[in-house]
Structure formats: C-alpha cells, structure tokens
Design a protein around this motif. Structure first.
Motif, PDB file in Angstrom:
ATOM      1  N   UNK A   1      -0.867 -26.723  -6.204  1.00 31.27           N
ATOM      2  CA  UNK A   1      -2.145 -26.168  -5.787  1.00 31.27           C
ATOM      3  C   UNK A   1      -2.781 -25.357  -6.913  1.00 31.27           C
ATOM      4  N   UNK A   2      -4.092 -25.357  -6.954  1.00 28.09           N
ATOM      5  CA  UNK A   2      -4.872 -24.411  -7.734  1.00 28.09           C
ATOM      6  C   UNK A   2      -5.393 -23.357  -6.764  1.00 28.09           C
ATOM      7  N   UNK A   3      -5.936 -22.273  -7.304  1.00 27.34           N
ATOM      8  CA  UNK A   3      -6.561 -21.318  -6.407  1.00 27.34           C
ATOM      9  C   UNK A   3      -6.301 -19.876  -6.748  1.00 27.34           C
ATOM     10  N   UNK A   4      -6.255 -19.038  -5.705  1.00 24.38           N
ATOM     11  CA  UNK A   4      -6.200 -17.584  -5.859  1.00 24.38           C
ATOM     12  C   UNK A   4      -5.198 -16.990  -4.876  1.00 24.38           C
ATOM     13  N   UNK A   5      -4.427 -16.032  -5.373  1.00 22.24           N
ATOM     14  CA  UNK A   5      -3.604 -15.194  -4.518  1.00 22.24           C
ATOM     15  C   UNK A   5      -4.158 -13.782  -4.528  1.00 22.24           C
ATOM     16  N   UNK A   6      -4.286 -13.198  -3.348  1.00 23.82           N
ATOM     17  CA  UNK A   6      -4.797 -11.831  -3.217  1.00 23.82           C
ATOM     18  C   UNK A   6      -3.666 -10.935  -2.713  1.00 23.82           C
ATOM     19  N   UNK A   7      -3.453  -9.815  -3.379  1.00 34.40           N
ATOM     20  CA  UNK A   7      -2.432  -8.867  -2.946  1.00 34.40           C
ATOM     21  C   UNK A   7      -2.827  -7.474  -3.416  1.00 34.40           C
ATOM     22  N   UNK A   8      -2.073  -6.477  -2.987  1.00 28.39           N
ATOM     23  CA  UNK A   8      -2.421  -5.085  -3.294  1.00 28.39           C
ATOM     24  C   UNK A   8      -1.162  -4.383  -3.792  1.00 28.39           C
ATOM     25  N   UNK A   9      -0.999  -4.285  -5.102  1.00 26.09           N
ATOM     26  CA  UNK A   9       0.214  -3.758  -5.702  1.00 26.09           C
ATOM     27  C   UNK A   9      -0.109  -2.608  -6.657  1.00 26.09           C
ATOM     28  N   UNK A  10       0.920  -1.816  -6.937  1.00 25.78           N
ATOM     29  CA  UNK A  10       0.750  -0.659  -7.812  1.00 25.78           C
ATOM     30  C   UNK A  10       1.314  -0.946  -9.199  1.00 25.78           C
ATOM     31  N   UNK A  11       0.581  -0.521 -10.211  1.00 26.93           N
ATOM     32  CA  UNK A  11       0.999  -0.679 -11.604  1.00 26.93           C
ATOM     33  C   UNK A  11       2.085   0.326 -11.956  1.00 26.93           C
ATOM     34  N   UNK A  12       2.821   0.073 -13.043  1.00 31.49           N
ATOM     35  CA  UNK A  12       3.815   1.058 -13.484  1.00 31.49           C
ATOM     36  C   UNK A  12       3.146   2.349 -13.951  1.00 31.49           C
ATOM     37  N   UNK A  13       3.868   3.442 -13.788  1.00 33.41           N
ATOM     38  CA  UNK A  13       3.417   4.755 -14.251  1.00 33.41           C
ATOM     39  C   UNK A  13       4.502   5.329 -15.162  1.00 33.41           C
ATOM     40  N   UNK A  14       4.226   6.446 -15.826  1.00 35.80           N
ATOM     41  CA  UNK A  14       5.284   7.045 -16.663  1.00 35.80           C
ATOM     42  C   UNK A  14       6.541   7.415 -15.884  1.00 35.80           C
ATOM     43  N   UNK A  15       6.404   7.655 -14.575  1.00 32.27           N
ATOM     44  CA  UNK A  15       7.551   8.082 -13.773  1.00 32.27           C
ATOM     45  C   UNK A  15       8.191   6.942 -12.995  1.00 32.27           C
ATOM     46  N   UNK A  16       7.390   5.955 -12.606  1.00 31.41           N
ATOM     47  CA  UNK A  16       7.897   4.916 -11.720  1.00 31.41           C
ATOM     48  C   UNK A  16       7.591   3.530 -12.279  1.00 31.41           C
ATOM     49  N   UNK A  17       8.421   2.575 -11.885  1.00 32.92           N
ATOM     50  CA  UNK A  17       8.119   1.188 -12.206  1.00 32.92           C
ATOM     51  C   UNK A  17       6.933   0.739 -11.356  1.00 32.92           C
ATOM     52  N   UNK A  18       6.444  -0.438 -11.641  1.00 29.69           N
ATOM     53  CA  UNK A  18       5.470  -1.062 -10.745  1.00 29.69           C
ATOM     54  C   UNK A  18       6.167  -1.439  -9.442  1.00 29.69           C
TER      55      UNK A  18
END
Length: 389
Positions: free
Chosen positions: A67-84
């Motif tokens: 398939x081609x297309x798009x996945x939509x999700x809501x995730x957090x990027x890494x920070x100095x204290x925590x991983x993504x």
C-alpha cells in the motif's frame, strides 16, 4: 548523536523510556510474519498507525499488498531527560520498511481529532495520490478536544448500571500479583464523554472531510477496529462505558454506509496492547487465553493479514448478522471460553503463575516499549535521537 544505555524503568504496565533498537526490531519481526503478494498500488489512510492493531495493520498492508498512503499518530519526540515514545521509534522503522519496499507511505505526527490534522492529511492525499481506497480507523485515546467548540472530553473505564468487582493481574518486581479491583458505576456524563472520545464521531468526520474533497476512490471501503471479548471481561468492557463507545462506533458504520462508501467495524481478538493493558481484568484474561491456546492465540498481524485479504477482495468478507467483520472467532468459540473460564475461576495468588501465562504477558508488555526483544543488546548504548520520518 545521543547514545545511552536504556533500561526499563517504570511502574506497573507503564515505562518512562522506550528502547529504540528494540522498537525497531519489533517492527522487523512483525513484517517477517507477513507473506508478500504482488503490489496492487492501493492507497490507504491509517489513523492510529503507531501501536497495537493500527501498527499491525500498517505493516501488514505495506508488506503484503504494497500500500501507499499515510499513517496518522500522536507521539512524543525525545528530550534531554527521556527517550521518545515507543510509537515514535516504531514509526521511524516502519517508514524505513516502506522505503525498502518501494512504497510511497508518509507519516503525520498530530492529533487525529484536530481539524488542522485533517486539513494537512487531505492536502497530502490530494497532492500525491488524488484519493484513497481504504481508511483504517484505530484510535485509542484517553481524551479528545472537540475542534468545533474547544471542549475536552475524558473517557472513563467504568461499569454501567451496577458496580463490579473483577480479578485483575498486577506485577511487583516482575512477580505476578492477583488482586480484586472494584469498578465504579459511570455517570451519564461519563458515558457520554467516553462515547465522544472512543465512539464514531471522529471517524465520521474523517469520512465527511474526504467526501467533501472528492478523495474517495471508486470501491472505497473503511473499517473501524473494535472489540467484543468474553463474558468474563464484559462488565468492565462490552457492558461498560467503553462498550457504549464501541456500540456507537458500530452504529456509525451503519450510518456511513451509502453510495460510494462501504463502512464496517472489524471485531478483533484479544491482544496485549498499551490500551488494553490499562483495563482491569484484561491482562489476567489475555494471560489465561494464551495459557489455553498457546500459539493458537492469533497475533495482531495475523488478524491484520486476514483483514487486508478481506478488504482487497482476495477473500470473502467474514461478516456476522450485524455486518461486522469477525476476526475473533478463534477467541470466542465455546471450547476456548469454557477452558479460560475454568482457569479464571480456579486462579488464586498461590497458583496464578501456573494457571495463567503471566511470564509471557509481562514480557509482551515490556516488548511494547522495546524491551525483552530477542537479538537486541540491552547493555550497549542506543541512539535515542531518532528523527521523525
């Protein structure tokens, strides 16, 4: 570059960090279970593509049908204290998989409930593909901000009609603990808010937005993923506030089906996901189910393969009397349910590690965050600053 040794630190079923290499390996392991077929150049939009069944559906669609297309999700990027978040790393690896397969599949990291997200996604669809063949809706969120009035709705995990007490599984330093958990009765407002978050309203708004832009290709179909489950979990799930939202989702499918739109719900089987592990009783039930079935417990990707085969017409739709695709028949047959109930009734703190597959369940929870994945060196530093694809 920011490398460090990542360890599973957390409480209960929640971990503060995720392991990048472990999350990436999970994606590759799932893809390795998919038998590939000739690409058909179908275009799909998967809403909730980074975890659970949404992730499995994305990987199965890419690896089996190209398939081609798009996945939509809501995730957090890494920070100095925590991983993504784990979904961030899984998405990065899924994008790498799509590129290796020669697919044009993009990922949007944004709130699926927001009108701005719908606008961004629809613009990308119009620009790159001119429309979509399939929409998979797999959103599990604790809250939703209604873009029309700015009101925030909060979902509740509560019973309806009468309070309920259930056996539930917890862990203390990796050791299984059987406990009794009381479930309060939901108010009418809590039920209504749960429906607003987990029901069919946002799914319907996505379809309407696509229709307005004339982005539904001929033969378009859409499914929202749902769950029915056992009588053992019924009072907290199907007959509870969550079940009211799932019933609304199924009713929405009936209202969406019309000329140019085939809308259905897909009833999936039990699985260990970040959403399900938070629901009292579900962890114990799935542990018992795995003890009874072993490898007969169908994984999310196995079920997702079956879903894609049905959506593409490779196999006939397996519908029940209410028009729902049933991918859970392996779970709900009488023989399996009778065996699980017997184990449930006999479970005590003294025998819980024997009657339920608690070690498997705990390992599966850790795998959600990229831990306990075979082939990954957890003593070696891992690169945590992974770019969004």
């Amino acid at each position: 570059m920011s490398e460090r040794v990542v360890k599973p630190v957390g409480r209960g079923f929640l971990f503060l960090d995720s392991h990048p290499a472990g999350c990436a390996q999970v994606v590759r392991d799932v893809a390795g279970q998919v038998e590939r077929r000739a690409p058909e150049r179908r275009t799909a939009l998967v809403i909730g593509s980074s975890s659970g069944y949404g992730l499995a559906t994305t990987i199965a669609g890419l690896a089996r049908y190209g398939i081609d297309g798009i996945g939509v999700c809501f995730e957090k990027a890494p920070t100095p204290r925590r991983t993504a978040t784990a979904g961030w790393y899984r998405t990065a690896e899924t994008a790498a998989l799509a590129a290796e397969l020669g697919r044009d599949f993009r990922f949007v990291n944004a709130d699926a409930f927001a009108d701005s997200t719908k606008t961004e996604v629809l613009e990308l669809i119009a620009e790159r593909w001119g429309g979509i063949d399939h929409l998979i809706y797999s959103v599990a969120a604790p809250r939703r901000v209604d873009p029309r009035n700015g009101e925030t709705y909060q979902s509740a995990i509560k019973a309806i009609g009468a309070a309920h007490t259930t056996k539930s599984l917890a862990f203390d330093d990796g050791e299984p603990i059987l406990q009794e958990v009381g479930i309060e009765v939901a108010t009418d407002d809590e039920i209504a808010q749960t429906i607003k978050v987990m029901g069919g309203e946002d799914w319907s708004r996505w379809i309407s937005a696509l229709e307005v832009r004339d982005l539904l290709k001929p033969g378009f179909n859409t499914v929202a993923l749902t769950y029915i489950g056992s009588e053992l979990t019924g009072p907290i799930y199907r007959q509870g506030s969550i079940g009211a939202a799932k019933a609304d989702l199924e009713h929405t499918a009936l209202t969406l089906s019309k000329d140019g739109v085939q809308a259905m719900t897909s009833v999936n089987g039990a699985a260990v996901t970040q959403a399900s592990s938070a629901i009292p009783g579900i962890g114990l039930y799935v542990s018992l189910l795995h003890k009874v079935l072993g490898d007969g417990l169908q994984t999310p990707v196995q079920q997702s393969i079956a879903l894609w085969d049905q959506l593409t017409g490779a196999t006939p739709l397996d519908l029940d009397d209410e028009g729902r695709i049933r991918l859970d028949r392996w779970e709900l047959n009488d023989e399996t349910q009778n065996a699980v109930r017997a184990q449930w009734d006999s479970a005590t703190q003294d025998n819980i590690a024997d009657v339920a597959d608690t070690a498997w369940f705990f390992a599966e929870v850790r795998r959600l965050y990229g831990f306990d994945v075979p082939g990954v060196d957890y003593e070696a530093p891992a690169e945590v600053d992974v770019d969004w694809p």
